[in-house]
Every structure is written in C-alpha cells, then in structure tokens.
Design a protein around this motif. Structure first.
Motif, mmCIF file in Angstrom:
data_model
loop_
_atom_site.group_PDB
_atom_site.id
_atom_site.type_symbol
_atom_site.label_atom_id
_atom_site.label_comp_id
_atom_site.label_asym_id
_atom_site.label_seq_id
_atom_site.Cartn_x
_atom_site.Cartn_y
_atom_site.Cartn_z
ATOM 1 N N ARG A 1 0.831 -1.206 0.000
ATOM 2 C CA ARG A 1 0.000 0.000 0.000
ATOM 3 C C ARG A 1 0.869 1.262 0.000
ATOM 4 N N LEU A 2 1.982 1.235 0.726
ATOM 5 C CA LEU A 2 2.891 2.385 0.756
ATOM 6 C C LEU A 2 3.472 2.667 -0.624
ATOM 7 N N ARG A 3 3.873 1.610 -1.314
ATOM 8 C CA ARG A 3 4.424 1.804 -2.665
ATOM 9 C C ARG A 3 3.366 2.394 -3.600
ATOM 10 N N GLN A 4 2.133 1.942 -3.428
ATOM 11 C CA GLN A 4 1.037 2.455 -4.261
ATOM 12 C C GLN A 4 0.806 3.941 -3.991
ATOM 13 N N LEU A 5 0.806 4.330 -2.706
ATOM 14 C CA LEU A 5 0.606 5.733 -2.348
ATOM 15 C C LEU A 5 1.751 6.607 -2.854
ATOM 16 N N GLU A 6 2.977 6.092 -2.771
ATOM 17 C CA GLU A 6 4.126 6.830 -3.302
ATOM 18 C C GLU A 6 3.953 7.106 -4.787
ATOM 19 N N LYS A 7 3.536 6.076 -5.508
ATOM 20 C CA LYS A 7 3.392 6.208 -6.957
ATOM 21 C C LYS A 7 2.294 7.200 -7.304
ATOM 22 N N GLU A 8 1.181 7.121 -6.578
ATOM 23 C CA GLU A 8 0.045 8.000 -6.861
ATOM 24 C C GLU A 8 0.357 9.456 -6.523
ATOM 25 N N SER A 9 1.127 9.672 -5.447
ATOM 26 C CA SER A 9 1.382 11.039 -4.973
ATOM 27 C C SER A 9 2.674 11.639 -5.507
ATOM 28 N N GLY A 10 3.534 10.788 -6.059
ATOM 29 C CA GLY A 10 4.817 11.274 -6.546
ATOM 30 C C GLY A 10 5.771 11.680 -5.431
#
Length: 560
Positions: A382-391
């Motif tokens: 989930r953290l990796r997904q949030l990083e990708k979405e938020s840049g």
C-alpha cells in the motif's frame, strides 16, 4: 561437561559471594577462583579460610571499587566527591569517550587480567548505584539556586552551587548502570567469558510498595524505590545482553527475601565502617529552631556502642528486635546464603532451576508473529502504491534513529532510482556513480530538499561542498559550530551524511557484490541457503538492503 578453569566472583568475600566460592570449589573444582571484594582485609581473612578448606585450588584475591577507574579503586567515593579534579574525572568516565573509560576501568582490568570462564557477580549493584543521596543533593541544589537568585553576587553560594551541580551530574544512577553494563559486556566479549551470572535483588526483600522498612519519613522512601528501580533496570539490561550475539550466556538469580546470616555475636556497632558511640544525653528546651546535628564533642562519650545482634554481612548488623521483626512471617522473611549458592552452582552446571530471571523473561515476552509478517507485506504494498500516486518519496524521516539509518536509506534509494539492480551498480565505476547520483539530485531538487530538511546533508563527490538545510543531525554537539577537519568529515559522512564521494560508492559496490555472492546457493542448498548473509533480490530493495548492512556490517540483529 566442559570444565571451566577460572572463576571470577565479584563480591566474593561477602555474605552470598563467600558461600558461592565454597560451593564452586566443592562441586566444580576449577583450577583458579579469583575473589574480588571492596576491602583488602575482608578478602585476606576469607582467603585464609578457603585456602585451608580447599588447598588444591589456586585462590587469588583482589580488592577495590570496580565501578571506577584504576586510579580510584581504593579511594572512598565520599573523598572523591570532595575534590574538584576527582569529580571531573568521574564525569569524564561517565559522559566522556567510552573506549577511553574502558581502558581505565577497574572492572575491565580485572577481567582482562584473569580472563575468567565464568563470572559470578554478587555485588549489590542496585544499592551501590542508588544510595548516592541524589534526593538530598537535588534539594540542596534547588535551595542554592533559590538563594543565588536572591543574592546573585554571593561567591560562597556560587561556589557551593558549582560543587552541588557537579555532584548531581556524576550521581545519576541510570547512566552509571548503563555504562557499567556496557563495560562489562565488552570486556567479557574480549576475553571470551562463557557465562555471566548475576545475584540480583528486588530491592525490597520481596515486599511491595507497602514495605514498612524505609530510609526516611516517606513510605516507601525515594531511596528504597530507586534501589528497586535500579535492580530491575539492571535485569532489563542483562536481558538485552543475553540477546546480544558474540557474548557470554547470561543468567540472573534474584532472591526475594532478606538474606542472612553470617554470625550471631556481641560486637561493637559500626556505621559505614566507623564505630558508633554511646553519649550521655542533654536536656534542651524546644524553641523556634531544633538543631538536627550538633558537634559530638559537646556530648560526654561513654564508649563504643556494644550490642548482641545478627551479622548479615553487607546487609547490615541487626539487633534481636530488628531481626525478629524483619524475618517474621509476612514480612521480608528469610533466605540463607547457602540456598542462594546452591541454585547459582546448579545454573552454572546447566540445570534448569526455575530461578533464572532472564530465562523467565525470555520465555514470557511476546515474539514476532506470522500474522504481523503477512500484514507487513500488505502495508508495504500500500505504501508503494501511495508513493506512486502522490509522486512522493517515502524513504526516511529521521525519527527512527540513528541518523545513519536515514543516510543509508537515502543512499540506497538514489542507487535504486538510477540503477535499479545490484548488478548494474557493480558494473559502473565508482567515479561515474558519484557524478551520476550528484547530477540526479541536481535535476530533482524536491528529493534533495527532502533529504536535507530532515537534518541529513549531502556531501558532494569532491568532498569539499555540502548541500545542507537549517540544521544538521551529525555531528552531535552541545555547541552551535564545530571545527572541520578531513578526519571529522570522514567520520560525519559515515554516521549521518549522504556521502556521494567515489570512495563511498565503492563501498556500496563491495556490499552489493557480497549480496550477490550468496545468490547461487539459493536453489542448491534449500532452506539452509537462507542465512543472515543472504540477500534474496536482484533489485535494490532499500529496507532490506539497509537491514542487511546492519546485520552483516554492524552486528545488529536479533538472535531470538
């Protein structure tokens, strides 16, 4: 069973220590037993006895305070505290460079000299560290501050305040205990001690907060509770020592009753080694002020105070009434030193007595779970997904020390962003990597600004320029500025700076090469191939890379 050749018994001439020495000599028959206690006379008297009882064993005596440097081993602490130079030396040993204190330590010298296979520690460490009158010194210091505020030009007050503050600084029991345990652990690791067993204390003879035996009008007294706090803080540190790889086995036996007794006798009463006297009383009138302490010379002395009592060794000399009360059922009650010694020797032999406190804690703490492992993967995904979405870059905030963790994570992250795999990093030159990463940070100022904003500066490839924010975590200093030298730069860069010099990039290449070296065995040795040195990925996974570094380069890993 492996035979231990040399035993070191700290506090070995005391009530419990002397019985442990006898039981070790009787049951284990080592080649040498080193008896260490505070006073020369008690060591000499005890050795005269045991040398007759066990003539085939080499008994060696040593004495002095093991909590101080070699130069102070036979100096009473009260005398040390009176001298400003001695106070400064005690401060340096407590707060100064650890390795320098290690080289000066009486305890370390003792362990280095005799290289014991087994250390039995019978010193009442909790009492030694907690009975430093910190409460009284604190009250005196506070009062001196108040008076100095009213009379700021009073030189005598200022001089007294300087002395009180100095004494307060070097009387912090928790810091003393931490340093003591670290010195002890490093020395045992150095000489290869097999087993360390502590005879501890509850501080209250097994009683609770309702203990009626106290040191002041308060019940329970601060001093007594400080002793208990130190006793269990010590246990906690020993628990950590037992979980540290490369050191000795660690055990603690913790009696929860009054231990006694050495003898019943009619003898002069002494307090802190000095005789107590009987004085002829004087009648005084109660007015506005009552003097709590007067010059004894004003009173007629009628000789030393003699009394029939029970000698409980380092626990004190008790009159019949005191002994009868404290050992009564429902009070502290009573445990003999022979019983303690028997359990200690059984633990040395490897028997499961059920009295090892460290084993008890070890078997009752909650350990990592399979469920948490599964949820870890969910959280990371989930953290990796949030990083990708938020840049954004979720690498490190610097809130989980040390600063070295943040430095390593960001260095690994930069290599991950640019090179992706371990192999790609190893195939480039260290000079090229340094320049490429430096240019990348220049092209991505948001990432660079994030790094320097948490107190981690970036050292340029030339080692002469530093990209920094308003504060820097390393070096740690009480001053706002520090001197810069090439040696200091190297030290700071290792501890808490993102280091883009080629020499550091070469260090990363060497790490990655070691990680890759274990890969061929993953499919040929089955589960046996997964060890602490194994890195499972071809790609740079920053958390796993830094965990590998901590485990393999710094010895920072759990064994249970």
């Amino acid at each position: 069973m492996l035979r231990d050749e040399c035993f070191l018994v700290l506090g070995g001439a005391g009530l419990v220590g002397s019985q442990i020495v006898r039981e070790v000599a009787r049951q284990l028959q080592p080649r040498k037993i080193v008896v260490s206690s505070l006073y020369e006379v008690e060591v000499a008297e005890f050795l005269a006895e045991v040398r007759q009882e066990f003539p085939h064993i080499d008994f060696v005596g040593t004495w002095g305070d093991v909590f101080v440097r070699e130069a102070f081993r036979e100096v009473a602490r009260e005398e040390l505290l009176k001298d400003s130079k001695c106070r400064e030396a005690l401060y340096e040993d407590l707060f100064g460079d650890f390795q320098a204190a290690y080289e000066r330590s009486v305890l370390v010298g003792l362990i280095r000299t005799y290289r014991p296979d087994v250390i039995v520690d019978c010193i009442n460490t909790a009492t030694a560290l907690s009975y430093q009158d910190v409460e009284r010194i604190s009250l005196k210091t506070h009062e001196a501050l108040r008076q100095l505020d009213e009379s700021p030009d009073d030189s005598l007050l200022r001089e007294q305040l300087v002395q009180d503050v100095g004494m307060l600084l070097i009387s912090q029991a928790t810091l003393q205990l931490i340093r003591h345990v670290r010195l002890l652990h490093q020395a045992m690791c150095e000489v290869g001690t097999r087993l360390y067993i502590k005879v501890g204390t509850t501080g209250t003879g097994g009683m609770g907060l309702n203990i009626p035996y106290t040191h002041s009008e308060d019940r329970p007294s601060v001093q007594l509770m400080a002793k208990t706090a130190m006793a269990f803080a010590h246990t906690g540190l020993l628990f950590l020592m037992a979980r540290t790889p490369g050191g000795p086995l660690v055990k603690e036996v913790k009696p929860a009753a009054m231990i006694g007794y050495r003898r019943v006798a009619l003898q002069p009463v002494r307090h802190r080694g000095k005789p107590r006297f009987v004085y002829e009383g004087r009648v005084v009138s109660l007015h506005d002020r009552l003097a709590l302490r007067e010059d004894p010379c004003r009173y007629h002395q009628k000789g030393e105070l003699m009394m029939a009592g029970v000698d409980t060794g380092e626990n004190g000399f008790f009159a019949r009434g005191e002994f009868e009360t404290i050992t009564h059922i429902g009070q502290m009650e009573f445990l003999t030193p022979e019983e303690v010694a028997e359990q200690v020797v059984l633990e040395i032999k490897g028997s499961n007595t059920g009295h090892d406190i460290i084993a008890g804690i070890d078997s009752n703490v909650m350990v990592p779970s399979y469920r948490a492992g599964v949820l870890r993967h969910t959280a990371l995904r989930r953290l990796r997904q949030l990083e990708k979405e938020s840049g954004t870059h979720s690498v490190a905030l610097g809130q989980l020390g040390p600063p070295e963790l943040s430095k390593l994570l960001y260095e690994a992250y930069l290599l991950q962003l640019i090179y992706k795999t371990l192999k790609a990093v190893c195939q480039a030159s260290s000079e090229e990597i340094a320049q490429v990463v430096y240019r990348y940070l220049g092209d991505h100022p948001d990432l660079c600004n994030q790094i320097i904003s948490i107190g981690v500066p970036v050292l340029a490839p030339d080692g002469q320029q530093l990209i920094r924010g308003p504060f820097i975590n390393i070096p740690e200093s009480i001053y706002d500025t520090v001197e810069v030298t090439p040696e200091a730069i190297d030290r700071w860069a290792r501890k808490g700076w993102v280091d883009l010099r080629p020499v550091n990039m070469q260090r990363w290449q060497e790490r990655f090469a070691r990680m890759m070296a274990a890969k061929p065995f993953l499919h040929t040795q089955g589960t046996a191939s997964i060890t602490r040195t194994t890195y499972l990925h071809d790609t740079i996974e920053i958390g796993e890379v830094v965990a590998w570094i901590f485990a393999n380069e710094e010895g920072g890993y759990r064994i249970k």
